[in-house]
Design a protein around this motif. Structure first.
Motif, short mmCIF file in Angstrom:
data_model
loop_
_atom_site.label_atom_id
_atom_site.label_comp_id
_atom_site.label_asym_id
_atom_site.label_seq_id
_atom_site.Cartn_x
_atom_site.Cartn_y
_atom_site.Cartn_z
N HIS A 151 0.83 -1.21 0.00
CA HIS A 151 0.00 0.00 0.00
C HIS A 151 0.87 1.27 0.00
N LEU A 152 1.94 1.26 0.79
CA LEU A 152 2.81 2.44 0.85
C LEU A 152 3.56 2.64 -0.47
N ALA A 153 3.94 1.54 -1.12
CA ALA A 153 4.60 1.65 -2.43
C ALA A 153 3.63 2.25 -3.44
N ALA A 154 2.37 1.84 -3.39
CA ALA A 154 1.37 2.38 -4.31
C ALA A 154 1.15 3.87 -4.06
N MET A 155 1.10 4.28 -2.80
CA MET A 155 0.90 5.70 -2.49
C MET A 155 2.01 6.55 -3.08
N GLU A 156 3.24 6.06 -2.98
CA GLU A 156 4.37 6.82 -3.52
C GLU A 156 4.25 6.94 -5.04
N LYS A 157 3.87 5.85 -5.71
CA LYS A 157 3.73 5.88 -7.16
C LYS A 157 2.60 6.81 -7.59
N ARG A 160 3.84 10.37 -8.08
CA ARG A 160 4.90 10.69 -9.04
C ARG A 160 4.44 11.49 -10.27
N PRO A 161 3.31 11.16 -10.89
CA PRO A 161 2.96 11.91 -12.11
C PRO A 161 2.45 13.31 -11.84
N ASP A 162 2.21 13.64 -10.58
CA ASP A 162 1.52 14.87 -10.23
C ASP A 162 2.52 15.94 -9.80
N VAL A 163 2.40 17.12 -10.39
CA VAL A 163 3.26 18.23 -9.99
C VAL A 163 2.99 18.61 -8.54
N ARG A 164 1.72 18.59 -8.16
CA ARG A 164 1.34 18.95 -6.80
C ARG A 164 1.23 17.68 -5.96
N ARG A 165 2.22 17.43 -5.14
CA ARG A 165 2.24 16.23 -4.31
C ARG A 165 1.31 16.36 -3.11
#
Length: 220
Positions: A151-157, A160-165
């Motif tokens: 789940h944490l790996a998915a959250m990080e991914k 990634r594509p978003d300028v606004r984290r």
């Protein structure tokens, strides 16, 4: 990387904030209870002032009570932080009744953290609402039998594509080793208990090397 001290215990603040490790302090009703505080009676002006004096840049405080009162409560917290010279980040639990009032709190202009996260799907909620932080309870997830690392790996991914984290501020950590595991997955924001903080500060091998350095100086 940013580290936060996860406790409402003023003695722990006094002990650990001077290390310079921590960007801020995080609190919630359970942490207050463990520190012997009654959450509804906390003097937030005093708490924010103490956090500021100890060098914290942020104090994270959780809303509580009836959801219809959250906006007023959040407005007061933001004002307290401004008066004390510290940014207060309002924490909102990820349940439907509180999610529904989040846009009104967002309209106040302060930063928001969505807390009590147990599932990567909750990142969709946090990002759709344009909140600033999402706080997954890593240790509790593992103890509940949830594949926390996945789940944490998915959250990080998902960031990634978003300028606004939406920064993932990992909470409920049981050890420094868990922090290392999560850092390898790309995470770099952690809020940790005083016990885990003290674990970071201590290595038997480093102590041994330091002792040998001092002994070499004293014997020369």
């Amino acid at each position: 990387m940013k580290l936060y001290l996860d406790t409402a215990d003023g003695d722990a603040w006094d002990d650990l904030m001077p290390t310079g490790l921590f960007h801020g302090i995080t609190t919630n009703p359970l942490l207050a209870e463990r520190a012997g505080l009654e959450y509804a009676r906390i003097d937030w002006s005093k708490m924010a002032g103490k956090a500021h004096e100890l060098g914290a840049k942020e104090l994270h405080a959780q809303v509580y009570g009836p959801a219809e009162e959250y906006v007023d409560w959040a407005e007061k917290l933001y004002a307290v932080g401004e008066a004390a010279g510290i940014e207060i980040v309002v924490k909102i639990p990820l349940v439907e009744e509180t999610i529904r009032v989040t846009p009104a709190i967002k309209a106040l202009g302060g930063r928001i953290l969505m807390t009590a996260c147990y599932d990567a799907k909750q990142m969709f909620v946090a990002k759709a609402l344009r909140t600033d932080f999402l706080s997954p309870y890593f240790g509790r997830m593992k103890e509940a039998g949830i594949d926390a690392e996945t789940h944490l790996a998915a959250m990080e991914k998902m960031n990634r594509p978003d300028v606004r984290r939406c920064e993932v501020l990992v909470a409920s950590l049981r050890s420094a080793a868990q922090m290392v595991t999560l850092a390898n997955l790309g995470h770099d924001h952690f809020t940790i208990s005083p016990d885990v903080a003290r674990e970071l500060l201590t290595s038997p091998h480093s102590i041994k090397a330091f002792t040998e350095f001092e002994e070499a100086i004293s014997s020369s």
